[in-house]
Design a protein around this motif. Structure first.
Motif, PDB file in Angstrom:
ATOM      1  N   SER A   1      -3.933   6.718  -6.518  1.00 47.35           N
ATOM      2  CA  SER A   1      -4.781   5.817  -7.281  1.00 47.35           C
ATOM      3  C   SER A   1      -6.087   5.695  -6.507  1.00 47.35           C
ATOM      4  O   SER A   1      -6.205   6.169  -5.389  1.00 47.35           O
ATOM      5  N   ALA A   2      -7.048   5.038  -7.080  1.00 44.82           N
ATOM      6  CA  ALA A   2      -8.346   4.882  -6.420  1.00 44.82           C
ATOM      7  C   ALA A   2      -8.275   3.895  -5.260  1.00 44.82           C
ATOM      8  O   ALA A   2      -9.149   3.859  -4.426  1.00 44.82           O
ATOM      9  N   ASN A   3      -7.223   3.083  -5.197  1.00 45.61           N
ATOM     10  CA  ASN A   3      -7.146   2.031  -4.197  1.00 45.61           C
ATOM     11  C   ASN A   3      -6.279   2.481  -3.028  1.00 45.61           C
ATOM     12  O   ASN A   3      -5.060   2.504  -3.099  1.00 45.61           O
ATOM     13  N   LEU A   4      -6.932   2.841  -1.930  1.00 49.85           N
ATOM     14  CA  LEU A   4      -6.265   3.367  -0.750  1.00 49.85           C
ATOM     15  C   LEU A   4      -6.968   2.783   0.464  1.00 49.85           C
ATOM     16  O   LEU A   4      -8.186   2.695   0.496  1.00 49.85           O
ATOM     17  N   GLU A   5      -6.209   2.369   1.468  1.00 50.24           N
ATOM     18  CA  GLU A   5      -6.836   1.758   2.643  1.00 50.24           C
ATOM     19  C   GLU A   5      -6.141   2.224   3.913  1.00 50.24           C
ATOM     20  O   GLU A   5      -4.914   2.176   4.010  1.00 50.24           O
ATOM     21  N   LEU A   6      -6.917   2.691   4.875  1.00 46.93           N
ATOM     22  CA  LEU A   6      -6.391   3.058   6.177  1.00 46.93           C
ATOM     23  C   LEU A   6      -6.177   1.767   6.951  1.00 46.93           C
ATOM     24  O   LEU A   6      -7.123   1.008   7.182  1.00 46.93           O
ATOM     25  N   LEU A   7      -4.929   1.477   7.337  1.00 49.75           N
ATOM     26  CA  LEU A   7      -4.641   0.222   8.016  1.00 49.75           C
ATOM     27  C   LEU A   7      -4.860   0.375   9.521  1.00 49.75           C
ATOM     28  O   LEU A   7      -5.789  -0.173  10.068  1.00 49.75           O
ATOM     29  N   SER A   8      -3.988   1.082  10.202  1.00 47.63           N
ATOM     30  CA  SER A   8      -4.134   1.332  11.635  1.00 47.63           C
ATOM     31  C   SER A   8      -3.043   2.281  12.079  1.00 47.63           C
ATOM     32  O   SER A   8      -2.006   2.398  11.434  1.00 47.63           O
ATOM     33  N   ASP A   9      -3.293   2.944  13.184  1.00 50.20           N
ATOM     34  CA  ASP A   9      -2.287   3.804  13.820  1.00 50.20           C
ATOM     35  C   ASP A   9      -1.562   4.729  12.849  1.00 50.20           C
ATOM     36  O   ASP A   9      -0.344   4.892  12.930  1.00 50.20           O
ATOM     37  N   GLY A  10      -2.297   5.313  11.908  1.00 47.59           N
ATOM     38  CA  GLY A  10      -1.697   6.286  11.007  1.00 47.59           C
ATOM     39  C   GLY A  10      -1.022   5.702   9.783  1.00 47.59           C
ATOM     40  O   GLY A  10      -0.327   6.414   9.050  1.00 47.59           O
ATOM     41  N   PHE A  11      -1.199   4.416   9.519  1.00 51.86           N
ATOM     42  CA  PHE A  11      -0.605   3.787   8.344  1.00 51.86           C
ATOM     43  C   PHE A  11      -1.644   3.639   7.236  1.00 51.86           C
ATOM     44  O   PHE A  11      -2.781   3.253   7.494  1.00 51.86           O
ATOM     45  N   ILE A  12      -1.224   3.918   6.012  1.00 49.82           N
ATOM     46  CA  ILE A  12      -2.111   3.820   4.850  1.00 49.82           C
ATOM     47  C   ILE A  12      -1.447   2.936   3.803  1.00 49.82           C
ATOM     48  O   ILE A  12      -0.274   3.118   3.462  1.00 49.82           O
ATOM     49  N   ARG A  13      -2.199   1.982   3.297  1.00 46.72           N
ATOM     50  CA  ARG A  13      -1.761   1.130   2.193  1.00 46.72           C
ATOM     51  C   ARG A  13      -2.217   1.809   0.911  1.00 46.72           C
ATOM     52  O   ARG A  13      -3.348   2.250   0.809  1.00 46.72           O
ATOM     53  N   TYR A  14      -1.309   1.942  -0.086  1.00 48.84           N
ATOM     54  CA  TYR A  14      -1.675   2.605  -1.333  1.00 48.84           C
ATOM     55  C   TYR A  14      -1.091   1.884  -2.536  1.00 48.84           C
ATOM     56  O   TYR A  14      -0.072   1.214  -2.444  1.00 48.84           O
ATOM     57  N   ASP A  15      -1.772   2.016  -3.662  1.00 47.43           N
ATOM     58  CA  ASP A  15      -1.338   1.395  -4.911  1.00 47.43           C
ATOM     59  C   ASP A  15      -0.779   2.451  -5.849  1.00 47.43           C
ATOM     60  O   ASP A  15      -1.276   3.575  -5.901  1.00 47.43           O
ATOM     61  N   THR A  16       0.238   2.065  -6.584  1.00 45.30           N
ATOM     62  CA  THR A  16       0.760   2.887  -7.677  1.00 45.30           C
ATOM     63  C   THR A  16       0.970   1.956  -8.866  1.00 45.30           C
ATOM     64  O   THR A  16       0.900   0.732  -8.711  1.00 45.30           O
ATOM     65  N   PRO A  17       1.261   2.492 -10.041  1.00 47.25           N
ATOM     66  CA  PRO A  17       1.577   1.613 -11.177  1.00 47.25           C
ATOM     67  C   PRO A  17       2.809   0.744 -10.916  1.00 47.25           C
ATOM     68  O   PRO A  17       3.002  -0.281 -11.547  1.00 47.25           O
ATOM     69  N   HIS A  18       3.647   1.139  -9.942  1.00 47.72           N
ATOM     70  CA  HIS A  18       4.887   0.409  -9.656  1.00 47.72           C
ATOM     71  C   HIS A  18       4.733  -0.626  -8.561  1.00 47.72           C
ATOM     72  O   HIS A  18       5.653  -1.390  -8.304  1.00 47.72           O
ATOM     73  N   GLY A  19       3.590  -0.639  -7.869  1.00 44.74           N
ATOM     74  CA  GLY A  19       3.367  -1.609  -6.812  1.00 44.74           C
ATOM     75  C   GLY A  19       2.617  -1.002  -5.638  1.00 44.74           C
ATOM     76  O   GLY A  19       2.138   0.127  -5.690  1.00 44.74           O
ATOM     77  N   ILE A  20       2.558  -1.773  -4.558  1.00 44.81           N
ATOM     78  CA  ILE A  20       1.844  -1.371  -3.349  1.00 44.81           C
ATOM     79  C   ILE A  20       2.858  -0.932  -2.297  1.00 44.81           C
ATOM     80  O   ILE A  20       3.915  -1.552  -2.140  1.00 44.81           O
ATOM     81  N   GLY A  21       2.519   0.136  -1.583  1.00 41.86           N
ATOM     82  CA  GLY A  21       3.378   0.631  -0.523  1.00 41.86           C
ATOM     83  C   GLY A  21       2.577   0.976   0.714  1.00 41.86           C
ATOM     84  O   GLY A  21       1.347   0.892   0.720  1.00 41.86           O
TER      85      GLY A  21
END
Length: 161
Positions: free
Chosen positions: A117-137
């Motif tokens: 999806s267009a909503n993606l965020e680099l959190l830290s230490d190799g972790f990425i927050r991402y959105d899907t139609p089913h929720g955030i992971g």
């Protein structure tokens, strides 16, 4: 005819993105753009329609035939010019989009995550927050899903409130 972009113009356009070592400066030859080093030696052949500044002092966006790619500080083309959009996240990760959709790639072009999806965020230490139609992971770049995409919100807590 070789046209070299003056250092003052480079500083104006590229400001803090250029560091003292391994500086590459845009250079235009016969209407195409490449890069030269501090000595004036052309290190990236003039082959691009447009070049951009170095993002986070690591990669520069380049354009050929209306498609985008990325080169590193040595002038090596790490992502070939085949994308409609490209965005460097950090930690050698790029979000790219083309006719196949939006994907997360590493600097070798390996697909880390597909169908973004267009909503993606680099959190830290190799972790990425991402959105899907089913929720955030949350995805770890090397190990895959850490938190499956089923939550309404995912946040990183600061050490100090």
């Amino acid at each position: 005819m070789l046209k070299i972009v003056l250092p003052w113009v480079c500083l104006l356009l590229f400001g803090s993105s250029l560091q003292a070592q391994n500086q590459l400066f845009p250079v235009q030859v016969d209407g195409q753009w490449g890069f030269m080093d501090q000595t004036g030696k052309v290190v990236v052949k003039a082959q691009y329609n447009q070049v951009g500044r170095y993002v986070k002092n690591e990669y520069a966006y380049v354009q050929r035939n209306q498609l985008l790619g990325a080169i590193d500080r040595t002038g090596t083309e790490v992502l070939s010019c085949q994308y409609e959009q490209i965005n460097y996240l950090g930690q050698d990760l790029f979000v790219v989009s083309d006719a196949q959709g939006c994907r997360l790639l590493d600097r070798t072009g390996r697909v880390v995550m597909d169908s973004l999806s267009a909503n993606l965020e680099l959190l830290s230490d190799g972790f990425i927050r991402y959105d899907t139609p089913h929720g955030i992971g949350v995805l770890h770049i090397k190990h895959g899903d850490v938190v499956p995409p089923k939550y309404d919100r995912v946040a990183v807590l600061q050490k100090h409130w």
